[in-house]
Design a protein around this motif. Structure first.
Motif, PDB file in Angstrom:
ATOM      1  N   ASN A  44      47.598  40.114  32.415  1.00 25.89           N
ATOM      2  CA  ASN A  44      47.627  38.667  32.657  1.00 25.89           C
ATOM      3  C   ASN A  44      49.065  38.177  32.795  1.00 25.89           C
ATOM      4  N   ALA A  46      50.658  34.536  32.149  1.00 23.64           N
ATOM      5  CA  ALA A  46      50.307  33.222  31.613  1.00 23.64           C
ATOM      6  C   ALA A  46      51.477  32.257  31.704  1.00 23.64           C
ATOM      7  N   ASN A  47      51.136  30.996  31.951  1.00 23.85           N
ATOM      8  CA  ASN A  47      52.130  29.935  32.000  1.00 23.85           C
ATOM      9  C   ASN A  47      51.465  28.653  31.518  1.00 23.85           C
ATOM     10  N   GLY A  69      56.559  31.603  32.711  1.00 24.83           N
ATOM     11  CA  GLY A  69      55.420  32.488  32.502  1.00 24.83           C
ATOM     12  C   GLY A  69      55.857  33.882  32.101  1.00 24.83           C
ATOM     13  N   SER A  96      42.982  38.333  24.577  1.00 26.94           N
ATOM     14  CA  SER A  96      44.144  38.204  25.457  1.00 26.94           C
ATOM     15  C   SER A  96      45.407  38.021  24.639  1.00 26.94           C
ATOM     16  N   ILE A  98      49.029  36.814  24.899  1.00 27.00           N
ATOM     17  CA  ILE A  98      49.692  35.898  25.827  1.00 27.00           C
ATOM     18  C   ILE A  98      51.018  35.432  25.242  1.00 27.00           C
ATOM     19  N   ARG A 100      54.299  32.699  26.327  1.00 27.99           N
ATOM     20  CA  ARG A 100      54.782  31.674  27.245  1.00 27.99           C
ATOM     21  C   ARG A 100      55.991  30.971  26.636  1.00 27.99           C
ATOM     22  N   THR A 225      46.698  25.120  29.900  1.00 28.93           N
ATOM     23  CA  THR A 225      46.749  26.540  30.220  1.00 28.93           C
ATOM     24  C   THR A 225      46.704  26.788  31.722  1.00 28.93           C
ATOM     25  N   LYS A 226      47.449  27.803  32.157  1.00 25.87           N
ATOM     26  CA  LYS A 226      47.384  28.269  33.543  1.00 25.87           C
ATOM     27  C   LYS A 226      47.665  29.763  33.529  1.00 25.87           C
ATOM     28  N   THR A 227      46.647  30.587  33.851  1.00 26.95           N
ATOM     29  CA  THR A 227      46.768  32.037  33.696  1.00 26.95           C
ATOM     30  C   THR A 227      46.186  32.767  34.891  1.00 26.95           C
ATOM     31  N   GLN A 229      44.813  36.505  35.958  1.00 26.37           N
ATOM     32  CA  GLN A 229      44.313  37.721  35.317  1.00 26.37           C
ATOM     33  C   GLN A 229      43.906  38.739  36.376  1.00 26.37           C
TER      34      GLN A 229
END
Length: 235
Positions: A44, A46-47, A69, A96, A98, A100, A225-227, A229
């Motif tokens: 992933n 992620a940002n 990200g 996950s 993550i 950021r 959230t903005k991811t 995958q």
């Protein structure tokens, strides 16, 4: 996401596609099953989608807020229910990892260059997605599909209830998140199992920033959230 990562993923798709294109029609009765199960491993990136306060002039020398990200890892299981010839319903719980960052540019008096202060936020999400899988017709040993749905995510590493250290104010997130999912993938029917390569985007629909009375939290109006995958599924 870095270009070489995307190139690697595309090469992987073509390589597995080549392996699946044999004259033998593999696993001809697989899709007739009412239920089937599997597992996934994934990558992933992620940002955050961030909305700063309208007027940053109210926050001393704060000039700009940006997000960065970072890459992470996914692992989980697949539970698939066949609804119709071209439509499945899936429950894909997964973990996950993550990472950021939120970066603050702070003016430095008469010096033109800003001082950047970064707030790193590490999360370990238990994600519980419910998605529909819309499939194309099978073409020998592969088929294309799209997925769409929603998921609830719970951050098991949340710092929302921890006190700020004396010399380091943390940017805290709420433990719970609600997200929507959209993606595409390809199923490859191999000799003894089905392998899928799936690309999806995950967008948060709620503000996960925990409000606190400090410089870093007050200057942000909304954080979600903005991811991206990429998953390899073995079913």
């Amino acid at each position: 996401m870095k270009k070489h990562t995307l190139t690697f993923l595309l090469l992987l798709v073509f390589a597995i596609g080549g392996l699946a294109q044999t004259r033998t029609y593999n696993m001809p009765h697989y899709d007739a099953k009412r239920f089937h199960f599997g597992y996934l491993i994934g990558y992933n990136f992620a940002n955050f989608a961030i909305k700063p306060q309208t007027n940053l002039n109210n926050y001393d020398s704060l000039m700009e807020i940006e997000t960065s990200g970072m890459s992470g890892f996914d692992i989980g299981i697949v539970v698939n229910l066949r609804l119709w010839e071209y439509l499945d319903f899936r429950f894909v719980p997964h973990i996950s990892l993550i990472d950021r960052k939120v970066d603050y540019a702070i003016g430095n008096g008469n010096i033109q260059e800003n001082i950047w202060v970064s707030k790193n936020i590490e999360s370990v999400y238990l994600n519980l997605p419910l998605v529909f899988k819309l499939k194309s017709s099978r073409m020998n040993n592969f088929r294309f599909y799209s997925v769409f749905g929603a998921q609830y995510g719970f951050d098991m590493a949340t710092r929302s209830k921890k006190r700020n250290p004396v010399n380091d104010i943390m940017l805290k997130l709420k433990a719970s998140d609600l997200q929507v999912i959209a993606g595409v993938g390809t199923d490859f029917y191999l000799e003894s199992f089905k392998l899928a390569l799936e690309f999806r985007m995950v967008y948060g629909v709620i503000n996960i920033l925990k409000p606190e009375d400090n410089f870093f939290a007050n200057s942000v109006d909304r954080l979600s959230t903005k991811t991206f995958q990429f998953s390899i599924l073995f079913e």
